[in-house]
Design a protein around this motif. Structure first.
Motif, PDB file in Angstrom:
ATOM      1  N   LYS A 139      41.397  66.761 -40.913  1.00 50.47           N
ATOM      2  CA  LYS A 139      41.972  68.058 -40.550  1.00 50.47           C
ATOM      3  C   LYS A 139      43.312  67.825 -39.864  1.00 50.47           C
ATOM      4  O   LYS A 139      43.482  66.873 -39.106  1.00 50.47           O
ATOM      5  N   ASP A 140      44.274  68.704 -40.154  1.00 51.97           N
ATOM      6  CA  ASP A 140      45.595  68.642 -39.511  1.00 51.97           C
ATOM      7  C   ASP A 140      46.252  67.276 -39.675  1.00 51.97           C
ATOM      8  O   ASP A 140      46.861  66.728 -38.743  1.00 51.97           O
ATOM      9  N   GLY A 141      46.094  66.697 -40.868  1.00 49.96           N
ATOM     10  CA  GLY A 141      46.783  65.462 -41.170  1.00 49.96           C
ATOM     11  C   GLY A 141      46.166  64.193 -40.624  1.00 49.96           C
ATOM     12  O   GLY A 141      46.822  63.149 -40.598  1.00 49.96           O
ATOM     13  N   GLY A 142      44.888  64.246 -40.191  1.00 48.10           N
ATOM     14  CA  GLY A 142      44.261  63.039 -39.652  1.00 48.10           C
ATOM     15  C   GLY A 142      42.746  63.147 -39.645  1.00 48.10           C
ATOM     16  O   GLY A 142      42.181  64.227 -39.812  1.00 48.10           O
ATOM     17  N   TRP A 143      42.093  62.018 -39.432  1.00 47.98           N
ATOM     18  CA  TRP A 143      40.626  61.983 -39.333  1.00 47.98           C
ATOM     19  C   TRP A 143      40.224  62.343 -37.908  1.00 47.98           C
ATOM     20  O   TRP A 143      40.677  61.725 -36.955  1.00 47.98           O
ATOM     21  N   ARG A 144      39.380  63.357 -37.796  1.00 49.83           N
ATOM     22  CA  ARG A 144      39.040  63.912 -36.479  1.00 49.83           C
ATOM     23  C   ARG A 144      37.598  63.645 -36.051  1.00 49.83           C
ATOM     24  O   ARG A 144      37.283  63.759 -34.857  1.00 49.83           O
ATOM     25  N   SER A 145      36.751  63.311 -37.001  1.00 49.10           N
ATOM     26  CA  SER A 145      35.342  63.121 -36.666  1.00 49.10           C
ATOM     27  C   SER A 145      34.707  62.212 -37.710  1.00 49.10           C
ATOM     28  O   SER A 145      35.079  62.256 -38.888  1.00 49.10           O
ATOM     29  N   VAL A 146      33.743  61.387 -37.286  1.00 50.22           N
ATOM     30  CA  VAL A 146      32.979  60.570 -38.221  1.00 50.22           C
ATOM     31  C   VAL A 146      31.568  60.386 -37.668  1.00 50.22           C
ATOM     32  O   VAL A 146      31.378  60.208 -36.463  1.00 50.22           O
ATOM     33  N   GLN A 147      30.594  60.482 -38.557  1.00 47.87           N
ATOM     34  CA  GLN A 147      29.201  60.236 -38.207  1.00 47.87           C
ATOM     35  C   GLN A 147      28.578  59.394 -39.310  1.00 47.87           C
ATOM     36  O   GLN A 147      28.793  59.658 -40.500  1.00 47.87           O
ATOM     37  N   ASN A 148      27.809  58.394 -38.932  1.00 43.28           N
ATOM     38  CA  ASN A 148      27.142  57.500 -39.872  1.00 43.28           C
ATOM     39  C   ASN A 148      25.729  57.307 -39.353  1.00 43.28           C
ATOM     40  O   ASN A 148      25.519  56.581 -38.382  1.00 43.28           O
ATOM     41  N   ALA A 149      24.753  57.987 -39.985  1.00 40.11           N
ATOM     42  CA  ALA A 149      23.424  58.026 -39.384  1.00 40.11           C
ATOM     43  C   ALA A 149      22.341  58.143 -40.444  1.00 40.11           C
ATOM     44  O   ALA A 149      22.594  58.541 -41.583  1.00 40.11           O
ATOM     45  N   LYS A 150      21.136  57.796 -40.049  1.00 39.49           N
ATOM     46  CA  LYS A 150      19.982  57.995 -40.913  1.00 39.49           C
ATOM     47  C   LYS A 150      19.669  59.475 -41.017  1.00 39.49           C
ATOM     48  O   LYS A 150      19.897  60.229 -40.072  1.00 39.49           O
ATOM     49  N   GLY A 151      19.138  59.871 -42.168  1.00 43.57           N
ATOM     50  CA  GLY A 151      18.720  61.253 -42.322  1.00 43.57           C
ATOM     51  C   GLY A 151      19.327  61.927 -43.536  1.00 43.57           C
ATOM     52  O   GLY A 151      20.106  61.332 -44.282  1.00 43.57           O
ATOM     53  N   ASP A 152      18.951  63.177 -43.730  1.00 44.48           N
ATOM     54  CA  ASP A 152      19.437  63.983 -44.837  1.00 44.48           C
ATOM     55  C   ASP A 152      20.893  64.366 -44.610  1.00 44.48           C
ATOM     56  O   ASP A 152      21.263  64.831 -43.520  1.00 44.48           O
ATOM     57  N   TRP A 153      21.725  64.199 -45.634  1.00 40.61           N
ATOM     58  CA  TRP A 153      23.168  64.398 -45.454  1.00 40.61           C
ATOM     59  C   TRP A 153      23.508  65.835 -45.103  1.00 40.61           C
ATOM     60  O   TRP A 153      24.394  66.079 -44.281  1.00 40.61           O
ATOM     61  N   LEU A 154      22.819  66.809 -45.694  1.00 42.74           N
ATOM     62  CA  LEU A 154      23.158  68.205 -45.427  1.00 42.74           C
ATOM     63  C   LEU A 154      22.775  68.595 -44.000  1.00 42.74           C
ATOM     64  O   LEU A 154      23.521  69.312 -43.320  1.00 42.74           O
ATOM     65  N   ALA A 155      21.635  68.102 -43.528  1.00 46.46           N
ATOM     66  CA  ALA A 155      21.237  68.372 -42.144  1.00 46.46           C
ATOM     67  C   ALA A 155      22.234  67.752 -41.171  1.00 46.46           C
ATOM     68  O   ALA A 155      22.607  68.365 -40.157  1.00 46.46           O
ATOM     69  N   LEU A 156      22.692  66.536 -41.474  1.00 46.56           N
ATOM     70  CA  LEU A 156      23.690  65.891 -40.619  1.00 46.56           C
ATOM     71  C   LEU A 156      25.015  66.648 -40.630  1.00 46.56           C
ATOM     72  O   LEU A 156      25.674  66.796 -39.599  1.00 46.56           O
ATOM     73  N   LEU A 157      25.394  67.144 -41.804  1.00 48.31           N
ATOM     74  CA  LEU A 157      26.640  67.903 -41.921  1.00 48.31           C
ATOM     75  C   LEU A 157      26.565  69.193 -41.113  1.00 48.31           C
ATOM     76  O   LEU A 157      27.503  69.533 -40.369  1.00 48.31           O
ATOM     77  N   ASP A 158      25.464  69.914 -41.231  1.00 48.24           N
ATOM     78  CA  ASP A 158      25.303  71.156 -40.464  1.00 48.24           C
ATOM     79  C   ASP A 158      25.318  70.877 -38.961  1.00 48.24           C
ATOM     80  O   ASP A 158      25.908  71.634 -38.177  1.00 48.24           O
ATOM     81  N   ARG A 159      24.680  69.779 -38.563  1.00 48.92           N
ATOM     82  CA  ARG A 159      24.637  69.431 -37.137  1.00 48.92           C
ATOM     83  C   ARG A 159      26.025  69.098 -36.601  1.00 48.92           C
ATOM     84  O   ARG A 159      26.395  69.497 -35.499  1.00 48.92           O
ATOM     85  N   GLU A 160      26.805  68.380 -37.410  1.00 51.72           N
ATOM     86  CA  GLU A 160      28.148  68.003 -36.972  1.00 51.72           C
ATOM     87  C   GLU A 160      29.054  69.234 -36.902  1.00 51.72           C
ATOM     88  O   GLU A 160      29.882  69.348 -35.993  1.00 51.72           O
TER      89      GLU A 160
END
Length: 235
Positions: free
Chosen positions: A178-199
């Protein structure tokens, strides 16, 4: 022993806990071998019988990598200072074990946060030992999967922002641009959609807007959008 007929001068070899993929072949490995999750994959790689000369890029599954977004610093003047700065940042998150990791960070324009990665130094040394100087295959690069994906699909990431999601069995890695740069990263066990919603919930809780576009690799887009715009990336 697996014989590998590459038929090419440059070869991408991907290592994950359950398999090593190279030259169109997928070779199963034992994820329970050894104390570290990467030891089975490296043992399988060392058993390869390379039949032709080639230059290998080893791509590491996100199971084997830690990531973080680190602030830009004008105080870093050499590689040693950068290594210490990155390791200090990972130590704040993961503790003393970060001392045994090798770290790298993306190149960004001045003032923009950088996406950093860390892998076990022992893994890096074992990978090097899998390609002896007298062998036909030569290791020329080791790349965390997220970093390789960003380079591969850089043109697909719009400047106004998007999420990049890399899904694997039992794990997902997701990064927000966002805004020309990487602002957040998560690398975790679990379902990808649940992790995306949580983030999304975590970031919006800080009163920040997040992109709706999600670029997907390793999984199909769900039928229900749930407020997202999904786009599948070509393998």
């Amino acid at each position: 022993m697996s014989r590998l007929f590459t038929g090419r001068e440059r070869l991408r070899v991907r290592l994950s806990p359950s398999e090593v993929h190279a030259g169109g072949k997928s070779i199963a490995c034992d994820p329970a071998l050894g104390a570290e999750p990467w030891q089975g994959a490296v043992a399988t790689l060392k058993a390869f019988a390379w039949t032709e000369r080639c230059e290998v890029t080893a791509v590491l599954s996100n199971h084997f990598v830690r990531y973080a977004v680190v602030p830009w610093s004008d105080a870093l003047s050499n590689a040693a200072e950068e290594e210490a700065y990155l390791r200090h940042h990972f130590a704040k998150i993961h503790g003393e074990r970060a001392k045994s990791w090798t770290t790298r960070a993306s190149e960004e324009r001045r003032g923009v946060p950088r996406l950093a990665s860390a892998i076990d130094t022992a893994l890096l040394e074992e990978l090097k030992s899998a390609f002896p100087q007298e062998g036909k295959a030569r290791l020329v690069s080791v790349q965390p999967e997220l970093m390789e994906a960003i380079n591969r699909w850089r043109d697909a990431i719009p400047r106004e922002g998007a999420w990049l999601v890399l899904a694997e069995p039992e794990r997902a890695c997701l990064a927000m641009y966002k805004d020309g740069g990487w602002r957040s990263v998560q690398n975790a066990k679990g379902d990808w959609l649940a992790l995306l919603d949580r983030e999304r919930f975590r970031i919006q809780g800080g009163l920040h807007e997040v992109p709706e576009l999600v670029l997907l690799s390793g999984t199909a887009a769900p039928k229900e959008s749930q407020g997202w715009q999904f786009r599948e990336l070509a393998a």
